[in-house]
Design an enzyme around this catalytic site. Structure first.
Site, PDB file in Angstrom:
ATOM      1  CG  ASN A 101      12.036  17.772  20.074  1.00 33.95           C
ATOM      2  OD1 ASN A 101      10.968  17.570  19.647  1.00 33.95           O
ATOM      3  ND2 ASN A 101      12.781  17.581  21.376  1.00 33.95           N
ATOM      4  CB  VAL A 102      12.959  21.905  14.581  1.00 30.67           C
ATOM      5  CG1 VAL A 102      12.419  20.743  13.835  1.00 30.67           C
ATOM      6  CG2 VAL A 102      12.126  22.536  15.337  1.00 30.67           C
ATOM      7  CG  HIS A 118       9.488  16.322  12.315  1.00 33.03           C
ATOM      8  ND1 HIS A 118       8.792  16.223  13.386  1.00 33.03           N
ATOM      9  CD2 HIS A 118       9.201  15.408  11.306  1.00 33.03           C
ATOM     10  CE1 HIS A 118       8.024  15.109  13.004  1.00 33.03           C
ATOM     11  NE2 HIS A 118       8.270  14.673  12.124  1.00 33.03           N
ATOM     12  CB  CYS A 126      16.932  28.694  -1.631  1.00 35.03           C
ATOM     13  SG  CYS A 126      16.167  29.574  -3.236  1.00 35.03           S
ATOM     14  CB  CYS A 147      17.797  32.655  -2.166  1.00 39.95           C
ATOM     15  SG  CYS A 147      19.250  31.614  -2.897  1.00 39.95           S
ATOM     16  N   GLY A 186       8.822  11.909  25.692  1.00 44.47           N
ATOM     17  CA  GLY A 186       8.243  13.073  25.572  1.00 44.47           C
ATOM     18  C   GLY A 186       7.617  13.250  24.113  1.00 44.47           C
ATOM     19  CB  SER A 188       1.409  13.147  21.920  1.00 44.89           C
ATOM     20  OG  SER A 188       1.958  13.779  20.674  1.00 44.89           O
ATOM     21  CD  GLU A 214      -0.747  13.676  31.217  1.00 47.78           C
ATOM     22  OE1 GLU A 214      -1.791  12.979  31.157  1.00 47.78           O
ATOM     23  OE2 GLU A 214      -0.462  14.936  31.829  1.00 47.78           O
TER      24      GLU A 214
HETATM   25  P1  NAD Z   1       3.461  16.880  21.262  1.00 37.02           P
HETATM   26  O1  NAD Z   1       3.403  18.214  21.727  1.00 37.02           O
HETATM   27  O2  NAD Z   1       2.511  16.264  20.519  1.00 37.02           O
HETATM   28  O3  NAD Z   1       3.687  15.837  22.613  1.00 37.02           O
HETATM   29  C1  NAD Z   1       4.408  16.218  23.795  1.00 37.02           C
HETATM   30  C2  NAD Z   1       4.441  15.180  24.624  1.00 37.02           C
HETATM   31  O4  NAD Z   1       5.563  15.105  25.909  1.00 37.02           O
HETATM   32  C3  NAD Z   1       3.197  14.667  25.209  1.00 37.02           C
HETATM   33  O5  NAD Z   1       2.739  13.467  25.336  1.00 37.02           O
HETATM   34  C4  NAD Z   1       3.572  15.254  26.704  1.00 37.02           C
HETATM   35  O6  NAD Z   1       2.731  14.475  27.848  1.00 37.02           O
HETATM   36  C5  NAD Z   1       4.699  14.824  26.898  1.00 37.02           C
HETATM   37  N1  NAD Z   1       5.411  15.661  27.985  1.00 37.02           N
HETATM   38  C6  NAD Z   1       5.439  17.042  28.475  1.00 37.02           C
HETATM   39  N2  NAD Z   1       6.295  17.264  29.128  1.00 37.02           N
HETATM   40  C7  NAD Z   1       7.092  16.446  29.377  1.00 37.02           C
HETATM   41  C8  NAD Z   1       8.438  16.178  30.118  1.00 37.02           C
HETATM   42  N3  NAD Z   1       8.733  17.107  30.951  1.00 37.02           N
HETATM   43  N4  NAD Z   1       9.009  14.878  30.022  1.00 37.02           N
HETATM   44  C9  NAD Z   1       8.585  14.126  29.282  1.00 37.02           C
HETATM   45  N5  NAD Z   1       7.266  14.197  28.406  1.00 37.02           N
HETATM   46  C10 NAD Z   1       6.832  15.333  28.698  1.00 37.02           C
HETATM   47  O7  NAD Z   1       4.997  16.476  20.697  1.00 37.02           O
HETATM   48  P2  NAD Z   1       5.516  15.390  19.723  1.00 37.02           P
HETATM   49  O8  NAD Z   1       5.064  14.284  19.927  1.00 37.02           O
HETATM   50  O9  NAD Z   1       7.150  15.794  19.500  1.00 37.02           O
HETATM   51  O10 NAD Z   1       5.151  15.997  18.177  1.00 37.02           O
HETATM   52  C11 NAD Z   1       4.773  17.398  17.840  1.00 37.02           C
HETATM   53  C12 NAD Z   1       5.539  17.772  16.671  1.00 37.02           C
HETATM   54  O11 NAD Z   1       6.027  19.157  17.104  1.00 37.02           O
HETATM   55  C13 NAD Z   1       6.835  17.034  16.110  1.00 37.02           C
HETATM   56  O12 NAD Z   1       6.710  16.817  15.054  1.00 37.02           O
HETATM   57  C14 NAD Z   1       8.018  18.187  16.723  1.00 37.02           C
HETATM   58  O13 NAD Z   1       8.847  18.353  15.486  1.00 37.02           O
HETATM   59  C15 NAD Z   1       7.282  19.424  16.697  1.00 37.02           C
HETATM   60  N6  NAD Z   1       7.837  20.547  17.795  1.00 37.02           N
HETATM   61  C16 NAD Z   1       9.153  20.459  18.216  1.00 37.02           C
HETATM   62  C17 NAD Z   1       9.641  21.101  19.311  1.00 37.02           C
HETATM   63  C18 NAD Z   1      11.000  21.346  19.530  1.00 37.02           C
HETATM   64  O14 NAD Z   1      11.892  21.157  18.680  1.00 37.02           O
HETATM   65  N7  NAD Z   1      11.541  21.590  20.928  1.00 37.02           N
HETATM   66  C19 NAD Z   1       8.448  21.966  20.053  1.00 37.02           C
HETATM   67  C20 NAD Z   1       7.169  21.859  19.697  1.00 37.02           C
HETATM   68  C21 NAD Z   1       6.880  20.999  18.650  1.00 37.02           C
END
Ligand code: NAD
Length: 247
Positions: A101-102, A118, A126, A147, A186, A188, A214
């Protein structure tokens, strides 16, 4: 559900070194949409058009506009899942978090050892001279932001087609190789190389526990225990079990 939380609690209490790998799902309960779930970001924004480094180079203003509109990223607060992981770290029961997550929510919850696989959206970089600045120090009134050297600023999050920050990559592999329990929460587990971490951990002999409503590609292959529940629900339950075991 509590029986599964108890098993996870037991595994965490007895592990030598626990590492968590988190993905967008842990922040879903904070109101940040995941990428792949229905109604998620990918439904509204075509990744080819918005999330690749080529797309950014082609039209940085368009990508910045999406970022600006993505207000959830700025207003979101940590949920009980983030807070629970921070507490585990403070109790000496969680070595570090490797996050995809970011959104900075692990740090906002109080976690100190966070590997941002990530990158992050707190900073901009920049594209010409490499200068890094806090996001709030640049004006987004006209897009894209530039920049002083004339280069375009890009959010410091890793776009598809960009390399993983080398230090984060090296640290994450080292932690995955040396943990004996990995909590996969959390995600996939389809975006590589982040999705490699549970496999690396497993190969080195670690147990793998998934928290995800899931099933994923890991489930039934290398996962020892899956708790099919929301992270914000089950992590506090695990914490309560650990506290009950200690008293
Ligand atoms: P993904 O969207 O591919 O998968 C999300 C997973 O979370 C799914 O398997 C889903 O079933 C599960 N999920 C949904 N709600 C949940 C909950 N309440 N508790 C636990 N699990 C839950 O996300 P990913 O695998 O992180 O890959 C996507 C890419 O997107 C990553 O590289 C990430 O950097 C980026 N991303 C980041 C953010 C953020 O920073 N919050 C948000 C969206 C995407």
């Amino acid at each position: 559900m509590n029986a599964l939380a108890r098993r996870a609690a037991q595994a965490i209490r007895t592990a030598r070194k626990t590492v968590a790998l988190t993905g967008a799902g842990i922040s879903a309960e904070s109101g940040i949409p995941t990428f792949r779930d229905p109604g998620g970001l990918w439904d509204r924004y075509d990744p080819e058009e918005y999330a690749t480094i080529d797309a950014f180079r082609r039209n940085p203003a368009k990508v910045w506009q999406m970022m600006k509109d993505f207000t959830a990223l700025k207003t979101a607060r940590p949920n009980p899942g983030h807070v629970g992981l921070a507490q585990l770290e403070h109790m000496g029961l969680l070595h570090c978090i490797i996050t995809q997550n970011v959104d900075n929510l692990h740090q906002a919850a109080g976690s100190r050892h966070v590997i941002e696989f990530h990158g992050n959206m707190r900073q901009v970089i920049c594209q010409q001279c490499g200068q890094v600045l806090p996001m709030e120090e640049i004006s987004l009134d006209t897009l894209p932001p530039y920049c002083g050297c004339g280069g375009v600023f890009k959010p410091a999050g890793v776009f598809f087609g960009e390399p993983i920050p080398p230090q984060a990559l090296a640290r994450a592999y080292a932690e995955a190789r040396t943990c004996d329990l990995m909590l996969v929460i959390g995600t996939s587990a389809v975006v590589y190389p982040a999705a490699d971490m549970p496999w690396v951990a497993k190969e080195a002999g670690a147990r793998v526990i998934e928290i995800n409503p899931e099933r994923t590609d890991l489930t039934g292959q290398i996962t020892d225990l899956i708790i099919q529940e929301k992270a914000g629900v089950v992590i506090p339950q695990i914490l309560a079990e650990i506290k009950a075991m200690a008293s």
